[in-house]
Design an enzyme around this catalytic site. Sequence first.
Site: not given
Length: 217
Positions: A195-196
């Site tokens: 999810s970065r």
Amino acid sequence: MTFLEKLRCLFTFGQGVALPLPEISEKKSPIELFDLWFDEANKSGILLAEAMSVSTVSSDGKPSSRMVLLKSFDEQGFVFYSNYGSRKSQELTNNNQVALLFHWGVLQRQVRIEGIVEKVSKKESEQYFQSRDRGSQIGAWASRQSETMCNESELKERFKQMEQEFAGKTVPLPEFWGGWRIIPERIEFWQGRASRLHDRVIFTKQDNRWEVTKLFP
């Protein structure tokens, strides 16, 4: 790359995203942390984990980058070797500011190093040069790195000439060849996550001590 190394690459691919990893310790020296990551990169089966990008700046402010191989590192800095007449060496001589980048995609990791550069001692260059295979030693003498070749056969002709010149002799260290040591002032560790929500930790040298900061990814 061997079959076993390929299997290791497949097993570790995306490890930073797929598997939980411990938080980056802010108490470690950045050199200790680099040593750990470098060891893990080698064990993962990555081909040439020691490959790094070296970025320099010309006298008119134009940056350039190229890949070289890290040959040693310790608390004093990171060392690679080159022809001192090459473009990168000339730019390092004129501007001692330099940046390195390691990217280990399989492990979702990169390390950015910024600092100043100095030549290693002649003794250190001599020791490394004599550890190289004879072909690489002769190749160092044969190549006028970064200069224009007159024709495609010129390098091979120079190599044969040097082979004859040093036949039956120890190949000496060229005066125009040796090591560069990057003395780090800033080291950033980047660890990919899902999810970065990546980890970014920067160690900055201040008054001979390392200060640690976390950045948004």
